[in-house]
Design an enzyme around this catalytic site. Structure first.
Site, mmCIF file in Angstrom:
data_model
loop_
_atom_site.group_PDB
_atom_site.id
_atom_site.type_symbol
_atom_site.label_atom_id
_atom_site.label_comp_id
_atom_site.label_asym_id
_atom_site.label_seq_id
_atom_site.Cartn_x
_atom_site.Cartn_y
_atom_site.Cartn_z
ATOM 1 N N HIS A 140 31.894 36.596 -30.402
ATOM 2 C CA HIS A 140 31.268 37.195 -31.563
ATOM 3 C C HIS A 140 30.262 36.244 -32.217
ATOM 4 O O HIS A 140 29.389 36.657 -32.970
ATOM 5 C CB HIS A 140 32.387 37.551 -32.550
ATOM 6 C CG HIS A 140 31.951 38.293 -33.746
ATOM 7 N ND1 HIS A 140 30.694 38.815 -33.880
ATOM 8 C CD2 HIS A 140 32.604 38.610 -34.869
ATOM 9 C CE1 HIS A 140 30.611 39.421 -35.049
ATOM 10 N NE2 HIS A 140 31.748 39.304 -35.662
ATOM 11 N N CYS A 141 30.369 34.930 -31.921
ATOM 12 C CA CYS A 141 29.629 33.953 -32.733
ATOM 13 C C CYS A 141 28.389 33.389 -32.041
ATOM 14 O O CYS A 141 27.273 33.572 -32.526
ATOM 15 C CB CYS A 141 30.540 32.788 -33.075
ATOM 16 S SG CYS A 141 31.925 33.314 -34.060
ATOM 17 N N ILE A 142 28.614 32.675 -30.938
ATOM 18 C CA ILE A 142 27.547 31.843 -30.380
ATOM 19 C C ILE A 142 26.323 32.666 -29.946
ATOM 20 O O ILE A 142 25.190 32.247 -30.179
ATOM 21 C CB ILE A 142 28.074 30.957 -29.216
ATOM 22 C CG1 ILE A 142 29.373 30.258 -29.626
ATOM 23 C CG2 ILE A 142 27.053 29.950 -28.748
ATOM 24 C CD1 ILE A 142 29.251 29.248 -30.729
#
Ligand SMILES: NC(=O)c1ccc[n+]([C@@H]2O[C@H](COP(=O)([O-])OP(=O)(O)OC[C@H]3O[C@@H](n4cnc5c(N)ncnc54)[C@H](O)[C@@H]3O)[C@@H](O)[C@H]2O)c1
Length: 442
Positions: A278-280
């Protein structure tokens, strides 16, 4: 910021946090919010969770976990201590702290989608009362807390720093990591005013071993982005090094392991089939968008994004070459993709490069199956939906495929069996250190 004496409203909140009589509200009970709620419960607080997803509230009411990496017993124990979850946002009035952990994705045109954060704030604002702390944890661009949250709170007649206290404290959860949990991952906290910071630090220091105060919400927002951009850029670098090493017939993993013996100035990053989670793949573009307002281009972010998003195509090229070496076209070949979660030992499929690999292989005519012990049925995703169920990995199934593609290296796979029984293995995770006639690195 110079510390000034806090008012009675702030002092009473600090005291309620210190003696753990406060009610802690966590909004958004996902990968971040649920472990945080459990940690506050474990630390002795009464906790109430809020989510728009009724199924999550119901699971908590019956003491069940909905994540592979969080045992049912952890939820049941918190439930026994009074942990409750609801879809009724009017109960926000009861909470002394409201911690916001909702998603911050990108829109289809890759711009920040703050709709979840704004919807959350708009659902709680009517129920706010003087003497509450609001802390935003969702990853976002510098300025979100001051530009989007503060005006909405003040429009209701509250003064931030006097009767409502506002912080940004980025979450640093690493789901499934047994060494670092909510408690022992240091927590950054920035306040809208010095009093906000003092109240925020007072809350988090009850549940987290080390709280790191910074001078503003913007500094806290930027800290989280720097952490994620640092990863994205370094993964991009090592992915490019992998392509170069492959062409030169050098084993990139051997090189990384050797370089990592340097005791200073080198941090190992490992190549893979692309970026997931979900982040990088997402967060760096929050900064790209904001930087444009300042007339700046985020060149490292764009370049790393370009390299990382091209990796699944490179891997498919390696599968094609490997099949070609066996006089087989990809079109019509049977390919088994092993591991479709975005990283090992979790069931999280968000932005998984394995799914993109499946789609690229199918588009070229391959007949694709997958095996993932943590994802028994292929879920309905935003971009992809395949009518597939996980195929068991066995002595019988493996030889039925022309190629077995290791996309995510779950510990649950029997890699020795896979090497012995598969006709061809394409390994994107470096699970096979020793060369083998049927194993190709990608
Ligand atoms: N998952 C991670 O490992 C991780 C790591 C670092 C940062 N983050 C950041 O943390 C934030 C949350 O991520 P996550 O992984 O927990 O997301 P998630 O999708 O697992 O959970 C979000 C939850 O919020 C709920 N929700 C959505 N809108 C809501 C609303 N208006 N009110 C109440 N609940 C609502 C959803 O139903 C869901 O349960 C994101 O900003 C993400 O970038 C996540």
């Amino acid at each position: 910021m110079k510390a000034e004496p806090i008012n009675a409203c702030a002092a009473s909140l600090v005291e309620r946090f210190a003696n753990r009589t406060a009610l802690v509200g966590v909004i958004g009970l996902g990968y971040v919010g649920l472990p945080l709620a459990l940690r506050f419960s474990e630390a002795g607080f009464r906790v109430i969770g809020f989510d728009i997803d009724r199924a999550k509230a119901e699971a908590i009411a019956s003491g069940r976990s909905y994540f592979l990496h969080i045992p049912h017993a952890a939820v049941a124990t918190a439930r026994g201590r009074g942990f409750d979850a609801t879809t009724d946002f009017s109960r926000a009035a009861d909470a002394d702290a409201l911690i916001v952990c909702v998603p911050t994705p990108l829109t289809p045109s890759r711009e920040p989608d703050l709709s979840f954060v704004i919807n959350t704030i708009e659902s709680i604002v009517p129920h706010l009362r003087a003497g509450q702390l609001i802390s935003l944890e969702s990853t976002t661009y510098p300025g979100t807390t001051e530009e989007e949250l503060k005006p909405r709170i003040e429009k209701r007649g509250f003064k931030v720093g006097e009767d409502i206290f506002l912080c940004f404290s980025p979450e640093r959860e690493d789901p499934g990591n047994p060494h670092f949990t909510t408690r022992n991952i240091p927590k950054i906290c920035g306040g809208s005013t010095p009093a906000c910071l003092e109240v925020g630090v007072a809350l988090y220091s009850q549940a987290v071993d080390r709280v790191v105060p910074v001078s503003s919400t913007r500094a806290a927002e930027m800290t989280k982005l720097l952490e994620n951009i640092h990863r994205s850029v370094n993964i991009g670098l090592v992915n490019e090094m992998k392509i170069i090493a492959d062409r030169m017939d050098i084993d990139i993993l051997e090189v990384i392991r050797a370089a990592a013996t340097k005791p200073f100035g080198f941090v190992p990053y490992y190549p893979g089939p692309g970026l997931g989670g979900h982040c990088i793949p997402i967060d760096p573009f929050y900064l790209t968008w904001k930087a444009r307002q300042y007339g700046l281009h985020t060149r490292f972010i764009e370049l790393a994004g370009e390299i990382n998003s091209a990796m699944p195509h490179w891997v498919v090229g390696k599968v094609i070459d490997a099949l070609n070496g066996r006089k087989k076209p990809l079109n019509g070949s049977r390919v088994l993709v092993l591991g479709i979660a975005y990283k090992k030992n979790v069931d999280d499929m968000r932005e998984s490069p394995a799914v993109e690999l499946m789609s690229l292989l199918m588009a070229r005519g391959a007949r694709v199956d997958y095996s993932d012990p943590h994802v028994p049925v292929f879920p309905r995703m935003r971009k992809y939906s395949f009518e597939l169920e996980s195929v068991p990995v066995s002595s019988e199934t493996l030889p039925q495929y022309d190629a077995v593609l290791v996309a995510t290296n779950h510990d649950a796979f029997d890699y020795d069996l896979i090497r012995r029984r598969a006709r061809l293995v394409v390994d994107t995770r470096g699970v096979y250190r020793e060369p083998s006639p049927n194993v190709v690195r990608a």
